[in-house]
Design an enzyme around this catalytic site. Structure first.
Site, PDB file in Angstrom:
ATOM      1  N   ARG A 169     -15.466  -6.261  -3.041  1.00 35.40           N
ATOM      2  CA  ARG A 169     -15.037  -7.773  -2.915  1.00 35.40           C
ATOM      3  C   ARG A 169     -15.278  -9.073  -2.519  1.00 35.40           C
ATOM      4  O   ARG A 169     -15.847  -8.443  -1.191  1.00 35.40           O
ATOM      5  CB  ARG A 169     -12.876  -8.012  -3.643  1.00 35.40           C
ATOM      6  CG  ARG A 169     -12.975  -6.502  -4.862  1.00 35.40           C
ATOM      7  CD  ARG A 169     -10.811  -6.628  -4.216  1.00 35.40           C
ATOM      8  NE  ARG A 169     -11.035  -5.613  -3.189  1.00 35.40           N
ATOM      9  CZ  ARG A 169     -10.180  -5.579  -2.415  1.00 35.40           C
ATOM     10  NH1 ARG A 169      -8.681  -5.560  -3.810  1.00 35.40           N
ATOM     11  NH2 ARG A 169      -9.610  -4.051  -2.306  1.00 35.40           N
ATOM     12  N   LYS A 221      -9.768  -7.434   2.892  1.00 31.77           N
ATOM     13  CA  LYS A 221      -9.172  -5.856   3.237  1.00 31.77           C
ATOM     14  C   LYS A 221      -8.686  -6.354   4.531  1.00 31.77           C
ATOM     15  O   LYS A 221      -9.779  -6.864   5.232  1.00 31.77           O
ATOM     16  CB  LYS A 221      -9.878  -4.761   2.927  1.00 31.77           C
ATOM     17  CG  LYS A 221      -9.743  -4.028   2.060  1.00 31.77           C
ATOM     18  CD  LYS A 221      -8.690  -3.369   1.502  1.00 31.77           C
ATOM     19  CE  LYS A 221      -8.127  -2.417   1.680  1.00 31.77           C
ATOM     20  NZ  LYS A 221      -6.711  -2.281   1.412  1.00 31.77           N
ATOM     21  N   TYR A 267      -5.366  -9.209   3.054  1.00 26.81           N
ATOM     22  CA  TYR A 267      -3.921  -7.830   3.221  1.00 26.81           C
ATOM     23  C   TYR A 267      -4.492  -7.395   4.373  1.00 26.81           C
ATOM     24  O   TYR A 267      -5.726  -6.231   4.968  1.00 26.81           O
ATOM     25  CB  TYR A 267      -4.470  -6.668   1.736  1.00 26.81           C
ATOM     26  CG  TYR A 267      -5.152  -7.087   0.902  1.00 26.81           C
ATOM     27  CD1 TYR A 267      -3.498  -7.788  -0.555  1.00 26.81           C
ATOM     28  CD2 TYR A 267      -5.513  -7.333  -0.355  1.00 26.81           C
ATOM     29  CE1 TYR A 267      -3.062  -8.175  -1.021  1.00 26.81           C
ATOM     30  CE2 TYR A 267      -5.499  -7.833  -1.086  1.00 26.81           C
ATOM     31  CZ  TYR A 267      -4.285  -8.083  -1.824  1.00 26.81           C
ATOM     32  OH  TYR A 267      -3.974  -8.275  -2.776  1.00 26.81           O
ATOM     33  N   HIS A 272      -1.469  -4.427   5.978  1.00 23.77           N
ATOM     34  CA  HIS A 272      -0.311  -2.856   5.666  1.00 23.77           C
ATOM     35  C   HIS A 272      -0.419  -2.132   6.822  1.00 23.77           C
ATOM     36  O   HIS A 272      -0.913  -1.363   6.835  1.00 23.77           O
ATOM     37  CB  HIS A 272      -1.765  -2.220   4.724  1.00 23.77           C
ATOM     38  CG  HIS A 272      -1.695  -2.673   3.568  1.00 23.77           C
ATOM     39  ND1 HIS A 272      -1.074  -2.977   2.281  1.00 23.77           N
ATOM     40  CD2 HIS A 272      -2.937  -3.178   2.538  1.00 23.77           C
ATOM     41  CE1 HIS A 272      -0.993  -3.863   0.883  1.00 23.77           C
ATOM     42  NE2 HIS A 272      -2.382  -3.273   0.971  1.00 23.77           N
ATOM     43  N   GLU A 281      -0.049  -9.181   1.387  1.00 20.23           N
ATOM     44  CA  GLU A 281       1.382  -9.101   0.907  1.00 20.23           C
ATOM     45  C   GLU A 281       2.839  -8.652   0.869  1.00 20.23           C
ATOM     46  O   GLU A 281       3.493  -8.308   0.703  1.00 20.23           O
ATOM     47  CB  GLU A 281       0.692  -7.068   0.833  1.00 20.23           C
ATOM     48  CG  GLU A 281       0.995  -6.947   2.427  1.00 20.23           C
ATOM     49  CD  GLU A 281       0.340  -7.044   3.492  1.00 20.23           C
ATOM     50  OE1 GLU A 281       0.192  -6.168   4.577  1.00 20.23           O
ATOM     51  OE2 GLU A 281      -1.098  -7.045   3.180  1.00 20.23           O
ATOM     52  N   SER A 321      -2.375  -5.642  -7.701  1.00 22.35           N
ATOM     53  CA  SER A 321      -1.247  -3.720  -7.945  1.00 22.35           C
ATOM     54  C   SER A 321      -1.018  -3.742  -9.606  1.00 22.35           C
ATOM     55  O   SER A 321      -1.104  -2.534  -9.653  1.00 22.35           O
ATOM     56  CB  SER A 321       0.317  -4.990  -7.178  1.00 22.35           C
ATOM     57  OG  SER A 321       0.263  -4.739  -6.005  1.00 22.35           O
ATOM     58  N   VAL A 354       5.517   3.576  -5.381  1.00 18.56           N
ATOM     59  CA  VAL A 354       6.338   3.759  -4.937  1.00 18.56           C
ATOM     60  C   VAL A 354       5.621   1.853  -3.575  1.00 18.56           C
ATOM     61  O   VAL A 354       5.186   2.242  -3.081  1.00 18.56           O
ATOM     62  CB  VAL A 354       7.014   4.300  -4.083  1.00 18.56           C
ATOM     63  CG1 VAL A 354       7.929   4.295  -3.228  1.00 18.56           C
ATOM     64  CG2 VAL A 354       7.766   5.466  -5.094  1.00 18.56           C
ATOM     65  N   ASP A 410      -2.079   2.758   0.596  1.00 16.49           N
ATOM     66  CA  ASP A 410      -1.761   1.823   1.758  1.00 16.49           C
ATOM     67  C   ASP A 410      -1.098   1.579   2.623  1.00 16.49           C
ATOM     68  O   ASP A 410      -1.421   0.920   3.669  1.00 16.49           O
ATOM     69  CB  ASP A 410      -2.650   0.463   1.300  1.00 16.49           C
ATOM     70  CG  ASP A 410      -3.726  -0.191   1.391  1.00 16.49           C
ATOM     71  OD1 ASP A 410      -4.644   0.619   1.152  1.00 16.49           O
ATOM     72  OD2 ASP A 410      -4.154  -0.526  -0.393  1.00 16.49           O
ATOM     73  N   ASN A 462      -8.827   1.454  -1.389  1.00 18.97           N
ATOM     74  CA  ASN A 462      -9.202   0.251  -2.124  1.00 18.97           C
ATOM     75  C   ASN A 462      -9.455   0.502  -3.287  1.00 18.97           C
ATOM     76  O   ASN A 462     -10.727  -0.176  -3.289  1.00 18.97           O
ATOM     77  CB  ASN A 462     -10.455  -0.701  -1.041  1.00 18.97           C
ATOM     78  CG  ASN A 462     -11.329   0.374  -0.676  1.00 18.97           C
ATOM     79  OD1 ASN A 462     -10.848   1.421  -1.035  1.00 18.97           O
ATOM     80  ND2 ASN A 462     -12.586  -0.893  -0.325  1.00 18.97           N
ATOM     81  N   MET A 463      -8.672   0.511  -4.094  1.00 14.17           N
ATOM     82  CA  MET A 463      -8.991   0.951  -5.613  1.00 14.17           C
ATOM     83  C   MET A 463      -9.527  -0.323  -6.510  1.00 14.17           C
ATOM     84  O   MET A 463     -11.004  -0.027  -6.628  1.00 14.17           O
ATOM     85  CB  MET A 463      -7.658   1.751  -5.741  1.00 14.17           C
ATOM     86  CG  MET A 463      -7.025   2.425  -5.838  1.00 14.17           C
ATOM     87  SD  MET A 463      -5.874   3.794  -6.666  1.00 14.17           S
ATOM     88  CE  MET A 463      -5.846   3.576  -8.143  1.00 14.17           C
TER      89      MET A 463
END
Length: 371
Positions: free
Chosen positions: A15, A75, A94, A96, A118, A134, A239, A270, A300-301
């Site tokens: 990405r 990322k 992002y 995390h 996020e 998501s 979750v 993550d 990082n799907m």
């Protein structure tokens, strides 16, 4: 403002943080946009595409970072990138951080202002910059899990939709939010028997009404999770506690009761993962096996479907990017109370309570920072 878009260097991350369309919007407002050479290649955007939008192509990565004021990424920064950060930088990506103490402390040491996609909120209590990825991750989770169920991948050899005369596979999704619902929709579309487990009765009511019984809904308890472990061919961990580490809901002891070759897909990786046996993997080596159970824990799907993901991400982030560039980060966060929770680290201090709590650090009120 000088805006920089580095090429992502995380394993198999294709990405890019800004499309040429987004670059054009910034340039039209008088900002300078520098894009690292070939940064958009993995998402299908050439250097010429960015140049046509008015951006500059920079082949020297050190110079790119040195000249930047606002750095846009996808990322979390890798060690080499953390080393390039200085107090003059505003980083927007992002992060995390609740699962990454070393990264958190590295960002604190850098002195940079670090804003996380996020943890930005909206008027409905949602997470608008997390939602598009998501959605992608939820849909990919079942696709990846179905592949991992194949015998050649170490799985049990179950085909999720089954065939006439053979029962379909059973998929349990833990968490009924954006990731969970999208995973459940994909599994349902494949013909699997699908159950969503969640602690929110209100959310379960919404899902039950929406899918009219085609997806089972179960209130989350220890018994419910143990039952899911025993009966499921695939469990998707979806979750989310915003900005905080994910709880460990499937323990290692439960693996002994699972069907051999069953698959755990941890989309919460993550944030540390919601399975006790989870550890981050990459697209190069996406799975591993513990006690006969296949684990898919790619952090990082959405990077695997870079074109779709990049477009969806820029659509969500661009209004915030424009605000940062037009106003500067302090005024942008001051003007928007939903943007303010995005601030995670400033001037060597943590400004997001859940991150500070994860590592026993003190946090400062972000409202005081921008006041």
């Amino acid at each position: 403002m000088k805006v920089a878009v580095p090429k992502e260097i995380k394993n198999h991350e294709y990405r890019v943080a800004l499309t040429p369309t987004g670059a054009r919007e910034l340039v039209s407002r008088g900002h300078t946009v520098s894009v690292q050479a070939d940064a958009g290649e993995g998402a299908g955007y050439s250097n010429r595409d960015y140049e046509a939008a008015g951006a500059r192509i920079e082949s020297d990565v050190e110079l790119l970072w040195q000249n930047a004021e606002l750095v846009l990424k996808v990322k979390e920064p890798q060690p080499a990138e953390v080393a390039r950060l200085t107090p003059r930088h505003t980083l927007f990506t992002y992060l995390h951080l609740a699962a990454e103490e070393q990264l958190t402390r590295g960002l604190m040491t850098s002195g940079a202002t670090c804003i996380a996609y996020e943890t930005i909120t909206d008027g409905q209590g949602g997470l608008p910059l997390l939602a598009p990825m998501s959605t992608v991750a939820g849909r990919m989770a079942v696709q990846a899990g179905a592949h991992s169920l194949e015998k050649a991948q170490g799985g049990s050899g179950v085909l999720l939709p089954g065939v006439p005369g053979v029962a379909p596979g059973k998929v349990t999704v833990i968490g009924g939010g954006v990731v969970g619902e999208n995973a459940a929709r994909m599994a349902l579309g494949l013909g699997a028997e699908v159950t969503i487990v969640d602690k929110s009765i209100a959310r379960l009511e919404v899902l039950d009404d929406r899918y009219q019984g085609r997806i089972k809904t179960v209130y989350s308890t220890a018994d419910a999770l143990e039952h899911a472990a025993k009966e499921s061919d695939m469990i998707v961990g979806a979750v989310l506690i915003p900005g905080a580490a994910a709880p460990k809901l499937i323990t290692r002891a439960m693996l002994a009761d699972m069907k051999p070759g069953s698959v755990l897909v941890d989309v919460a990786i993550d944030q540390g993962g919601c399975f006790e046996t989870s550890k981050p993997t990459t697209h190069a080596e996406p799975t591993y096996i513990v006690d006969g159970i296949v684990h898919y824990c790619v952090a990082n799907m959405p990077g695997a479907v870079a074109r779709t993901s990049t477009q969806g991400l820029t659509n969500a982030t661009l209004p915030f990017v424009l605000a940062l560039a037009d106003k500067g980060w302090q005024q942008a966060l001051r003007d928007d109370p939903h943007f303010l929770p995005g601030l995670n680290v400033y001037d060597g201090q943590v400004t997001y309570p859940a991150v500070a709590e994860a590592f026993g650090l003190e946090s400062i009120n972000p409202g005081k920072v921008v006041a």
